[in-house]
Design a protein around this motif. Structure first.
Motif, PDB file in Angstrom:
ATOM      1  N   GLY A 360      56.075  81.462  -0.451  1.00  0.00           N
ATOM      2  CA  GLY A 360      55.442  82.443  -1.320  1.00  0.00           C
ATOM      3  C   GLY A 360      54.009  82.043  -1.589  1.00  0.00           C
ATOM      4  N   ARG A 361      53.362  82.833  -2.425  1.00  0.00           N
ATOM      5  CA  ARG A 361      51.935  82.608  -2.638  1.00  0.00           C
ATOM      6  C   ARG A 361      51.648  81.300  -3.384  1.00  0.00           C
ATOM      7  N   ASN A 362      52.587  80.824  -4.232  1.00  0.00           N
ATOM      8  CA  ASN A 362      52.311  79.601  -4.984  1.00  0.00           C
ATOM      9  C   ASN A 362      52.359  78.361  -4.111  1.00  0.00           C
ATOM     10  N   VAL A 363      53.338  78.268  -3.208  1.00  0.00           N
ATOM     11  CA  VAL A 363      53.351  77.113  -2.315  1.00  0.00           C
ATOM     12  C   VAL A 363      52.231  77.216  -1.282  1.00  0.00           C
ATOM     13  N   GLU A 364      51.837  78.426  -0.904  1.00  0.00           N
ATOM     14  CA  GLU A 364      50.694  78.580   0.009  1.00  0.00           C
ATOM     15  C   GLU A 364      49.413  78.110  -0.678  1.00  0.00           C
ATOM     16  N   TYR A 365      49.245  78.490  -1.948  1.00  0.00           N
ATOM     17  CA  TYR A 365      48.109  77.998  -2.745  1.00  0.00           C
ATOM     18  C   TYR A 365      48.118  76.468  -2.785  1.00  0.00           C
ATOM     19  N   LEU A 366      49.286  75.888  -3.092  1.00  0.00           N
ATOM     20  CA  LEU A 366      49.384  74.440  -3.211  1.00  0.00           C
ATOM     21  C   LEU A 366      49.084  73.738  -1.892  1.00  0.00           C
ATOM     22  N   LEU A 367      49.495  74.331  -0.779  1.00  0.00           N
ATOM     23  CA  LEU A 367      49.245  73.688   0.504  1.00  0.00           C
ATOM     24  C   LEU A 367      47.756  73.718   0.845  1.00  0.00           C
ATOM     25  N   GLY A 368      47.067  74.824   0.487  1.00  0.00           N
ATOM     26  CA  GLY A 368      45.618  74.849   0.647  1.00  0.00           C
ATOM     27  C   GLY A 368      44.947  73.794  -0.222  1.00  0.00           C
ATOM     28  N   LEU A 369      45.424  73.635  -1.455  1.00  0.00           N
ATOM     29  CA  LEU A 369      44.911  72.622  -2.378  1.00  0.00           C
ATOM     30  C   LEU A 369      45.199  71.218  -1.841  1.00  0.00           C
ATOM     31  N   PHE A 370      46.406  71.010  -1.348  1.00  0.00           N
ATOM     32  CA  PHE A 370      46.817  69.720  -0.796  1.00  0.00           C
ATOM     33  C   PHE A 370      45.907  69.313   0.354  1.00  0.00           C
ATOM     34  N   ASP A 371      45.590  70.257   1.222  1.00  0.00           N
ATOM     35  CA  ASP A 371      44.725  69.984   2.361  1.00  0.00           C
ATOM     36  C   ASP A 371      43.302  69.648   1.913  1.00  0.00           C
ATOM     37  N   ALA A 372      42.841  70.323   0.853  1.00  0.00           N
ATOM     38  CA  ALA A 372      41.486  70.056   0.361  1.00  0.00           C
ATOM     39  C   ALA A 372      41.392  68.692  -0.319  1.00  0.00           C
ATOM     40  N   LEU A 373      42.420  68.273  -1.033  1.00  0.00           N
ATOM     41  CA  LEU A 373      42.377  66.998  -1.764  1.00  0.00           C
ATOM     42  C   LEU A 373      42.615  65.804  -0.852  1.00  0.00           C
ATOM     43  N   ARG A 374      43.473  65.981   0.138  1.00  0.00           N
ATOM     44  CA  ARG A 374      43.747  64.927   1.123  1.00  0.00           C
ATOM     45  C   ARG A 374      44.078  63.588   0.451  1.00  0.00           C
ATOM     46  N   GLY A 375      44.920  63.647  -0.567  1.00  0.00           N
ATOM     47  CA  GLY A 375      45.393  62.434  -1.226  1.00  0.00           C
ATOM     48  C   GLY A 375      44.421  61.815  -2.204  1.00  0.00           C
ATOM     49  N   ALA A 376      43.455  62.569  -2.683  1.00  0.00           N
ATOM     50  CA  ALA A 376      42.471  62.036  -3.629  1.00  0.00           C
ATOM     51  C   ALA A 376      43.176  61.400  -4.824  1.00  0.00           C
ATOM     52  N   ALA A 377      42.759  60.214  -5.176  1.00  0.00           N
ATOM     53  CA  ALA A 377      43.424  59.448  -6.225  1.00  0.00           C
ATOM     54  C   ALA A 377      43.336  60.157  -7.568  1.00  0.00           C
ATOM     55  N   GLY A 378      44.454  60.129  -8.303  1.00  0.00           N
ATOM     56  CA  GLY A 378      44.454  60.599  -9.685  1.00  0.00           C
ATOM     57  C   GLY A 378      44.545  62.090  -9.860  1.00  0.00           C
ATOM     58  N   ILE A 379      44.778  62.881  -8.794  1.00  0.00           N
ATOM     59  CA  ILE A 379      44.844  64.340  -8.932  1.00  0.00           C
ATOM     60  C   ILE A 379      46.256  64.806  -8.588  1.00  0.00           C
ATOM     61  N   HIS A 380      46.878  65.498  -9.533  1.00  0.00           N
ATOM     62  CA  HIS A 380      48.226  66.039  -9.393  1.00  0.00           C
ATOM     63  C   HIS A 380      48.164  67.548  -9.622  1.00  0.00           C
ATOM     64  N   ALA A 381      49.105  68.282  -9.040  1.00  0.00           N
ATOM     65  CA  ALA A 381      49.059  69.740  -9.176  1.00  0.00           C
ATOM     66  C   ALA A 381      50.455  70.339  -9.170  1.00  0.00           C
ATOM     67  N   LEU A 382      50.571  71.485  -9.807  1.00  0.00           N
ATOM     68  CA  LEU A 382      51.808  72.274  -9.865  1.00  0.00           C
ATOM     69  C   LEU A 382      51.431  73.744  -9.832  1.00  0.00           C
ATOM     70  N   ALA A 383      52.248  74.553  -9.173  1.00  0.00           N
ATOM     71  CA  ALA A 383      52.084  76.004  -9.204  1.00  0.00           C
ATOM     72  C   ALA A 383      53.461  76.645  -9.115  1.00  0.00           C
ATOM     73  N   ILE A 384      53.717  77.606 -10.005  1.00  0.00           N
ATOM     74  CA  ILE A 384      54.989  78.324  -9.996  1.00  0.00           C
ATOM     75  C   ILE A 384      54.739  79.800 -10.241  1.00  0.00           C
ATOM     76  N   ASP A 385      55.711  80.608  -9.844  1.00  0.00           N
ATOM     77  CA  ASP A 385      55.786  81.974 -10.329  1.00  0.00           C
ATOM     78  C   ASP A 385      56.673  81.937 -11.562  1.00  0.00           C
ATOM     79  N   THR A 386      56.197  82.499 -12.660  1.00  0.00           N
ATOM     80  CA  THR A 386      56.911  82.369 -13.932  1.00  0.00           C
ATOM     81  C   THR A 386      58.254  83.080 -13.951  1.00  0.00           C
ATOM     82  N   ASP A 387      58.549  83.909 -12.938  1.00  0.00           N
ATOM     83  CA  ASP A 387      59.880  84.532 -12.897  1.00  0.00           C
ATOM     84  C   ASP A 387      60.922  83.616 -12.263  1.00  0.00           C
ATOM     85  N   GLY A 388      60.489  82.469 -11.750  1.00  0.00           N
ATOM     86  CA  GLY A 388      61.413  81.529 -11.133  1.00  0.00           C
ATOM     87  C   GLY A 388      61.611  81.720  -9.654  1.00  0.00           C
ATOM     88  N   ILE A 389      60.995  82.731  -9.063  1.00  0.00           N
ATOM     89  CA  ILE A 389      61.156  83.024  -7.637  1.00  0.00           C
ATOM     90  C   ILE A 389      59.775  83.203  -7.019  1.00  0.00           C
TER      91      ILE A 389
END
Length: 457
Positions: A360-389
């Motif tokens: 879905g769009r939230n994991v796609e967003y996170l994967l784009g973010l993950f690729d941009a950060l490339r393991g940068a120290a000290g940065i954590h992220a979460l994304a959800i759809d508030t309906d649970g799906i």
């Protein structure tokens, strides 16, 4: 039954107020992942229907009170309304019909109703029960008088859940167009404009069928900007768009248009207008929106000594590109962080589907973010759809920390490869970082949080 991201039963007819900080929230410096999950729970709890009814119920009318509704939160909204109605005015009869997504109904969700029937239908692709629910609602409101009251409980997801094609259009044609729009990358406002003009119930047509009864609409908004006519494609709210606008949207995205659909959009002039006399007595209230969830998270984080920046509650665009942009922002701020910094955002992004992967769009967003950060120290992220799906999968979203970059490499998970196939679900499944909550019985769309921790020597 209770599970993460579902609020406990709240007092009836309570006016929402900022939630108190959760004393169980772990310190962000000790366990960033658990802290982010707790923050997401706080955000979802703040917009659950249990605590969202207005402070004053409408007085019982001289005639009937009929409840109709559609959306992922419809069953929970109906249950909350029914409890309040029975407590405050038990002698006044109440009846009705709402429809929600499969699995979001009464069973096990604390949304049992005695007087309001709850149906379930398909989402995001409508099915035969979506059409049946729409027909039954139109029949239910037909023949009402000005002494009657209709309470419409509308939330995100309602567009698919009440799907009655306009004359000359088949359900199969609507399904095909809906699928093409969802894969096109079009923003939700454009998708819902098309849906309204291909429908026999949306775009204010349900309210028009109920007039001269008064229609009171309560909304939980899942659309950027919280425009009532866009939420669930506005079954009780007329708008200013035209059939020509809908036709132009389909042509802009190169979507194949069936002959019957083109003829309908070229000649349809039956859409209700907001200036129609029947709407004069109607009222609308938005009970919850993305900004409410973000504000609840902000209050909880600030109580923990975390600095918070709100990046917007109405962000749209390609999910992966927003992730990359917010990743660059987090990197640019990292060196100046003296105490934990939280970047919050909401809205509804889009995904242009080019591959055959899952996500879905939230994991796609996170994967784009993950690729941009490339393991940068000290940065954590979460994304959800508030309906649970998230999309059509079983997860609400996902989360990650800097250690996951190394783990991904060890497991042979290449973010660019998985993005090329729109397969973010499988990527985060491989990392065991999916968030699975089940239905939350609310829906104010995406909740995104990036935690930037101070750099240590």
């Amino acid at each position: 039954m209770s599970h993460p991201f579902v609020a406990e039963e709240c007092p009836m007819i309570a006016i929402p107020s900022p939630p108190s900080p959760d004393p169980a929230l772990p310190a962000p410096l000790k366990d960033a992942s658990s802290w982010l999950r707790g923050l997401a729970e706080c955000a979802v709890r703040a917009v659950h229907p249990d605590s969202l009814l207005p402070g004053v119920l409408p007085a019982p009318p001289a005639g009937r009170t009929l409840v109709v509704g559609a959306g992922k939160a419809a069953a929970a909204m109906a249950a909350t309304l029914e409890r309040a109605w029975q407590f405050h005015q038990p002698e006044a009869p109440l009846e009705g019909l709402v429809v929600t997504r499969y699995g979001h109904g009464p069973q096990g969700q604390g949304a049992e109703c005695r007087h309001i029937e709850v149906m379930e239908a398909a989402h995001p692709m409508p099915d035969g029960l979506s059409e049946q629910a729409a027909r039954r609602m139109l029949v239910a409101v037909a023949g009402l008088s000005e002494d009657d009251l209709v309470i419409a409980l509308i939330s995100g997801g309602g567009s698919a859940l009440v799907s009655l094609p306009a004359p000359g259009i088949s359900l199969a044609e609507k399904q095909a167009l809906n699928r093409a729009l969802l894969h096109s990358g079009a923003p939700i406002c454009e998708i819902n404009t098309v849906r309204r003009h291909l429908s026999a119930i949306k775009g204010g047509r349900l309210a028009a069928a109920a007039h001269p009864a008064r229609v009171l609409t309560w909304l939980i908004s899942d659309v950027p900007g919280d425009e009532p006519s866009l939420i669930a494609s506005g079954p009780t709210r007329a708008d200013a768009s035209t059939p020509s606008d809908a036709l132009a949207i389909l042509e802009r995205y190169g979507i194949e248009i069936p002959t019957g659909v083109r003829e309908h959009l070229a000649g349809s002039g039956d859409a209700p207008r907001a200036t129609d006399a029947g709407f004069a007595r109607d009222e609308v209230a938005v009970l919850a929106r993305a900004s409410d969830a973000l504000e609840a998270a902000r209050a909880a984080a600030e109580a923990e000594g975390v600095e918070v920046r709100l990046l917007g509650d109405d962000l749209e665009g390609e999910a992966r590109e927003l992730g990359r942009a917010q990743g660059r922002l987090a990197l640019s701020l990292r060196d100046g962080v003296q105490r934990p910094l939280l970047l919050l955002s909401g809205g509804e992004t889009s995904v242009t589907v080019r591959g055959d992967g899952r996500g879905g769009r939230n994991v796609e967003y996170l994967l784009g973010l993950f690729d941009a950060l490339r393991g940068a120290a000290g940065i954590h992220a979460l994304a959800i759809d508030t309906d649970g799906i998230d999309g059509s999968e079983d997860n609400a979203g996902a989360l990650f920390g800097p250690e996951d970059w190394t783990r991904a490499g060890q497991l042979g998970l290449d973010p660019v490869d998985y993005l090329s196939r729109n397969d973010a679900y499988t990527f985060f499944q491989g990392l065991e970082r999916l968030i699975v909550t089940g239905p939350t019985c609310t829906n104010v769309n995406d909740f995104r949080a990036i935690l930037v921790l101070p750099r240590t020597p």
